[in-house]
Design an enzyme around this catalytic site. Structure first.
Site, mmCIF file in Angstrom:
data_model
loop_
_atom_site.group_PDB
_atom_site.id
_atom_site.type_symbol
_atom_site.label_atom_id
_atom_site.label_comp_id
_atom_site.label_asym_id
_atom_site.label_seq_id
_atom_site.Cartn_x
_atom_site.Cartn_y
_atom_site.Cartn_z
ATOM 1 N N LEU A 190 0.819 -1.212 0.000
ATOM 2 C CA LEU A 190 0.000 0.000 0.000
ATOM 3 C C LEU A 190 0.851 1.259 0.000
ATOM 4 O O LEU A 190 0.507 2.252 -0.646
ATOM 5 C CB LEU A 190 -0.922 0.017 1.220
ATOM 6 C CG LEU A 190 -2.184 -0.834 1.161
ATOM 7 C CD1 LEU A 190 -2.877 -0.825 2.513
ATOM 8 C CD2 LEU A 190 -3.129 -0.326 0.076
ATOM 9 N N ASP A 239 12.685 3.983 10.342
ATOM 10 C CA ASP A 239 12.096 2.876 11.088
ATOM 11 C C ASP A 239 11.237 3.502 12.171
ATOM 12 O O ASP A 239 11.753 4.075 13.138
ATOM 13 C CB ASP A 239 13.198 2.012 11.700
ATOM 14 C CG ASP A 239 12.657 0.849 12.523
ATOM 15 O OD1 ASP A 239 11.421 0.753 12.672
ATOM 16 O OD2 ASP A 239 13.474 0.047 13.018
ATOM 17 N N ASN A 297 1.645 5.215 7.002
ATOM 18 C CA ASN A 297 1.215 3.922 6.471
ATOM 19 C C ASN A 297 1.889 2.733 7.157
ATOM 20 O O ASN A 297 1.293 1.657 7.241
ATOM 21 C CB ASN A 297 1.504 3.865 4.967
ATOM 22 C CG ASN A 297 1.395 2.458 4.415
ATOM 23 O OD1 ASN A 297 0.305 1.906 4.269
ATOM 24 N ND2 ASN A 297 2.539 1.848 4.114
ATOM 25 N N TYR A 312 -3.197 -5.782 17.553
ATOM 26 C CA TYR A 312 -3.367 -5.050 16.296
ATOM 27 C C TYR A 312 -4.600 -4.153 16.353
ATOM 28 O O TYR A 312 -4.533 -2.956 16.053
ATOM 29 C CB TYR A 312 -3.487 -6.025 15.125
ATOM 30 C CG TYR A 312 -3.675 -5.334 13.789
ATOM 31 C CD1 TYR A 312 -2.576 -4.852 13.081
ATOM 32 C CD2 TYR A 312 -4.951 -5.145 13.251
ATOM 33 C CE1 TYR A 312 -2.750 -4.205 11.868
ATOM 34 C CE2 TYR A 312 -5.122 -4.499 12.045
ATOM 35 C CZ TYR A 312 -4.018 -4.032 11.359
ATOM 36 O OH TYR A 312 -4.196 -3.368 10.156
ATOM 37 N N LYS A 334 -4.860 0.097 16.361
ATOM 38 C CA LYS A 334 -5.572 0.885 15.349
ATOM 39 C C LYS A 334 -6.669 1.735 15.984
ATOM 40 O O LYS A 334 -6.960 2.842 15.514
ATOM 41 C CB LYS A 334 -6.155 -0.038 14.275
ATOM 42 C CG LYS A 334 -5.099 -0.715 13.406
ATOM 43 C CD LYS A 334 -4.193 0.296 12.707
ATOM 44 C CE LYS A 334 -3.238 -0.381 11.739
ATOM 45 N NZ LYS A 334 -2.364 0.594 11.037
ATOM 46 N N THR A 367 -1.685 -7.739 0.391
ATOM 47 C CA THR A 367 -0.331 -7.319 0.761
ATOM 48 C C THR A 367 0.252 -8.390 1.675
ATOM 49 O O THR A 367 -0.403 -9.378 1.999
ATOM 50 C CB THR A 367 -0.360 -5.981 1.521
ATOM 51 O OG1 THR A 367 -1.101 -6.168 2.742
ATOM 52 C CG2 THR A 367 -1.012 -4.888 0.694
#
Length: 243
Positions: free
Chosen positions: A14, A59, A86, A167, A171, A202
């Site tokens: 992406l 990084d 991203n 995760y 988010k 991806t």
């Protein structure tokens, strides 16, 4: 003067597609990537397509790397018009098809947040002085519908069973940052929005995903190029997602 954009995690997937499409719109693209060889290879591919691109070693899980990248950008460019946060990851010990809330370790939680949240906030904070120099600054935080608390708590949602806790929580934190930062910058010419790319083919989304990277990048690019007053929104292909 040509606009300048930084896209993190831009050597593949992406991030690369976003950098490519922004470059096709006449924007100079700074390709943020951890690995120098991969980052430079991505820049070479972009340049072969006529895109104005430069590599920036970055990084987002390293405070020193963020500091060095910000200095490089500040030394070479008067302003930053677009920031696309991203770069992101899901830990190898988490799975899309299992609720990890009772099994993950503190290390997994901290490592996930270091990349997906803490690094994103650190980088954005340090770049804000450059973004404030833009006539119209756009910050796009690449989030996920898995960070939507409403979707996570709705048994009728297609995403209800998808519960990798570290995760998803990272988010959700990114979405909270979007809301807070947009409010803090409401008197500046800077817009802050969250993008849900969709389930994309991806390394993160796997080959089983239904969307191509071109389809996934659409929401990110649209928000990055948006010239309206839209801010503090969470969107997928122009449709609002519940926080």
């Amino acid at each position: 003067m040509k606009k300048v954009a930084l896209v993190t995690g831009a050597n593949k997937g992406l991030g690369y597609q976003t950098a490519k499409e922004l470059g096709q719109n006449g924007i100079k693209v700074l390709v943020g990537a951890r690995n120098e060889e991969r980052g430079n290879n991505a820049v070479s591919q972009l340049k072969n397509e006529g895109i104005d691109a430069e590599f920036v070693q970055l990084d987002v899980a390293s405070a020193d790397s963020i500091k060095d990248a910000v200095k490089t950008i500040s030394d070479n460019y008067n302003q930053l018009d677009i920031l696309v946060n991203n770069a992101g990851m899901i830990h190898s010990k988490e799975s899309w098809d299992a609720d990890s809330v009772n099994s993950l370790t503190q290390d997994i939680l901290r490592n996930t947040f270091e990349t997906n949240f803490f690094g994103l906030v650190d980088l954005t904070q340090q770049l804000l002085p450059l973004i404030k120099k833009s006539e119209q600054g756009n910050i796009v935080n690449v989030s996920s519908i898995l960070g939507s608390l409403e979707e996570a708590n709705n048994p009728n949602s297609d995403y209800y069973q998808v519960k990798p806790f570290a995760y998803n929580a990272s988010k959700a934190a990114v979405n909270s940052y979007t809301i807070h930062l947009a409010a803090a910058l409401k008197n500046d010419k800077i817009k802050v929005n969250s993008a849900h790319p969709g389930w994309v083919q991806t390394d993160l989304g796997t080959e089983h995903a239904p969307l191509t990277v071109e389809q996934g990048a659409r929401t990110i690019v649209d928000l990055a190029l948006d010239t309206s007053e839209k801010t503090a929104q969470f969107e997928h292909l122009g449709q609002t997602i519940a926080w």
